[in-house]
Design an enzyme around this catalytic site. Structure first.
Site, PDB file in Angstrom:
ATOM      1  N   HIS A  85      18.682  -5.237  10.296  1.00  0.00           N
ATOM      2  CA  HIS A  85      18.950  -3.828  10.030  1.00  0.00           C
ATOM      3  C   HIS A  85      17.644  -3.010  10.026  1.00  0.00           C
ATOM      4  CE1 HIS A  85      21.433  -0.822   7.400  1.00  0.00           C
ATOM      5  NE2 HIS A  85      20.546  -0.204   8.129  1.00  0.00           N
ATOM      6  N   ASP A 118      -3.585  -2.839   0.497  1.00  0.00           N
ATOM      7  CA  ASP A 118      -3.754  -1.598  -0.266  1.00  0.00           C
ATOM      8  C   ASP A 118      -2.431  -1.111  -0.870  1.00  0.00           C
ATOM      9  OD1 ASP A 118      -6.499  -1.197  -0.042  1.00  0.00           O
ATOM     10  OD2 ASP A 118      -6.339  -0.072   1.833  1.00  0.00           O
ATOM     11  N   TYR A 125      -9.807   3.654  -6.995  1.00  0.00           N
ATOM     12  CA  TYR A 125      -9.660   4.472  -5.791  1.00  0.00           C
ATOM     13  C   TYR A 125      -9.071   5.833  -6.187  1.00  0.00           C
ATOM     14  CZ  TYR A 125      -8.036   5.949  -1.153  1.00  0.00           C
ATOM     15  OH  TYR A 125      -7.802   6.640   0.011  1.00  0.00           O
ATOM     16  N   HIS A 150      15.227   5.099   3.150  1.00  0.00           N
ATOM     17  CA  HIS A 150      15.704   4.200   4.201  1.00  0.00           C
ATOM     18  C   HIS A 150      15.418   4.835   5.545  1.00  0.00           C
ATOM     19  CE1 HIS A 150      17.958   1.488   6.622  1.00  0.00           C
ATOM     20  NE2 HIS A 150      18.959   2.286   6.830  1.00  0.00           N
ATOM     21  N   HIS A 202      14.963   3.830  10.096  1.00  0.00           N
ATOM     22  CA  HIS A 202      15.018   2.852  11.185  1.00  0.00           C
ATOM     23  C   HIS A 202      13.711   2.942  11.979  1.00  0.00           C
ATOM     24  CE1 HIS A 202      19.540   1.748  11.400  1.00  0.00           C
ATOM     25  NE2 HIS A 202      19.266   2.218  10.206  1.00  0.00           N
TER      26      HIS A 202
END
Lengths: 235, 235, 235, 235
Positions: free
Chosen positions: A174, A123, A232, A98, A100
């Site tokens: 958020h 991608d 890849y 998580h 910001h």
């Protein structure tokens, strides 16, 4: 508990947390990374509100699969309940991040999903990066962090999205959560998400009637890097 | 004067001033931080126009609570009178920071308050970051720096804002001031203010009819980190 | 030639040139700084197209006041003739800087002068940063760099601007030139110009009907730092 | 194979690849640089998906002029076929660079060519930076990377563009390719392309009816640096 296994988990979680400010994704004490080991019944997560400069490997917090503390030590990240709920519902992911980070937050605050405007997006994310609905007053005032996890899961279920193919989400008002098969991959997905969020905003500035790339180009780029026909990278 | 106490104040103020260019908030000699000790009757503030590269702890300027110099030494920051007025009216704050950080300046120049578009904002600012009215010709040509402090106080009084819950402001056509219980916290509030200023601008780019987050989400995030029921961070 | 004086000029010009990439104002080999000593009849300027990483003090190029080479050595910056013309017409300046810093270039390419939207602008530029008219085909195909200097001077003469009070300009479709009483000051003015160019652009994004600050606030901030009544900085 | 020549090629290609993250043009493992030696029948290119932090000179992959591997070792960049096609059709270029640099990607995703709004553009690109058409479903699902090269060549042929005068392109919905006479020059062209892409976007923000610079100014700046009458840099 297996001490060697736990030590390695703490080191991976510690390294991944430090990668957040190093990548420019977080400021101050914002952001957190966790890892789960379902067989061992362990979750390791960043402690709450500890500065990155002074944080140590041994500060990482250990809980069981329900988020109950298993060691005396620091308090876990206040977002622990969100991580627990994501691990419970998304069985194939082993790490949650998580942040910001500003560009992902901008789309979350705008309440908009991020369209797949190019191959950089394709991608890593197989289609739009979804944005949840806003949480209700009941959800926010009762078990806020748990409900944050729930609304993410609801978003994926309602849109029939596969969390392995779409390794991240925007929580309305958020910010972003991303995940992956290990902490390094989950952090990389946060880096990609912030980058494509910025690119998408600027793309709309330069062309305000832009369309997403066609499905066949999305397919090509995603499956060039993921699944049994990926070609890849090194084998 | 208590020499040990004064030395510590000077070190804190020095460190906080250096944190400004390090955080990317100021260029050249722009920006200043001060700290007050009301019991000891002391204010310590950055000297005026000294480059950060050569500035020393002993260059910090000491004044009484009215801004009168207490030591022979360098001239204080030209914004001293603004700091003094903020300390006089906002009794619970112990440090003030002024910068020309570009994102906060952009809103100040636009003459707009910053809406609370997300939880990053709500974690630090309980509601909009207000913007003062423009100063009058009389205010600017008489005691400009003092009047800058006065118009900030006026803004908080008229809107019945609590400077502890809203630890910063935009001075119209000029830039941001933030404050806190100590210099480190006041600088952190400047970092947050610039970050949410950028996020808010980009949010409006991505969604030009965006609304602030609901009051219950603002409450949740602010009081998760502040006040007697806070549960973020270590106790 | 006075060798000690020349050596100091070369060192100042070298340091100021290196400050450009360090400040993020130039990429690759873009940008150049010069200094004039009118009494000694000398101009020192960066050589053309030399990478900053390998450039040495002794690479600096020396010319007379008309731009004629006085030493065997490297070729001077291709913009030398612009610098010479600015020195000839603006008698109080001792250093010129040219960059392609992105925010100043954006306004130059847009063909717009930068309005004084705030005190960050007013602290250094007394009023708008002007933008020249476009050069004609004759001017470009004859003596391009000389004519670039001429159109800057024309802009200041027609608008009755004082180059000491407005230490920079935007050349239409090209980019900024700034100047000052010494190379360090001239570089600082380039830093300020790029910063206020970015702030002004973002200010218009946030408020598309924004007005410049009132004249009395412009006066206050400019004369707080410049002229006989200045009180910013140490005396 | 000439070992000394190959070793030098690998070192140049390695250095140029490392210059990409250092210049801020690529994140994670995105981006790749190659070099061709037509006489020796060799292409050297970055391996696929190897982190820049751990990549070594000896990891560089060697192929013949058709992209067939000439050494046992790592897999080449998945974009190899695009490089090969560009070398086949653009006979005067010796190095190709591909990045997902954010400002160039923004224009590629917007599907727009970049207008020549200023001299920073004209110094390197003689006219617009073109954007290809979108690839068809057949092209994407058959030989994608080869067809990416083909659509670039088609774009240059149809518009009668000289790849030496226009050393880069935007692939629609994808991102930029640039090239040059050696790896260092090709990387510099990627740096310039990203810079002018950002400048052009911001120029339109500041003036939404802006026009490209006149042809005579484009000519002046391009030929000041390129061709037999160039006078920029040391001879």
């Amino acid at each position: 508990m297996n001490n060697a296994l736990l030590k390695e988990m703490k080191e991976r979680v510690f390294d991944a947390n430090l990668a957040l400010p190093k990548s420019g994704l977080v400021k101050l004490t914002w952001g957190n990374v966790s890892e789960i080991n379902r067989e061992a019944g362990l979750i390791v997560i960043k402690p709450s509100g500890i500065p990155y400069e002074t944080m140590k490997v041994c500060d990482m917090v250990v809980t069981d699969l329900d988020g109950n503390l298993l060691e005396n030590g620091l308090k876990p990240s206040s977002d622990l309940a969100t991580h627990v709920e994501l691990y419970r519902s998304f069985e194939k992911i082993n790490s949650v991040v998580h942040t910001h980070s500003k560009n992902a937050v901008m789309w979350a605050q705008a309440g908009r999903e991020i369209p797949a405007y190019g191959t950089t997006h394709a991608d890593t994310f197989y289609g739009v990066v979804p944005c949840t609905r806003q949480l209700t007053v009941e959800e926010v005032t009762s078990a806020y962090e748990f409900e944050t996890g729930r609304v993410i899961v609801e978003t994926f279920h309602e849109r029939k999205l596969d969390p392995v193919a779409v390794p991240g989400v925007l929580v309305n008002g958020h910010g972003p959560f991303t995940w992956g098969r290990n902490p390094q991959k989950a952090v990389e997905n946060s880096i990609v998400l912030d980058e494509i969020a910025e690119m998408a905003c600027m793309t709309e500035l330069v062309n305000n009637i832009v369309h997403p790339i066609p499905q066949y180009l999305l397919d090509k780029h995603f499956f060039r890097k993921h699944g049994s026909n990926a070609y890849y990278g090194q084998l």
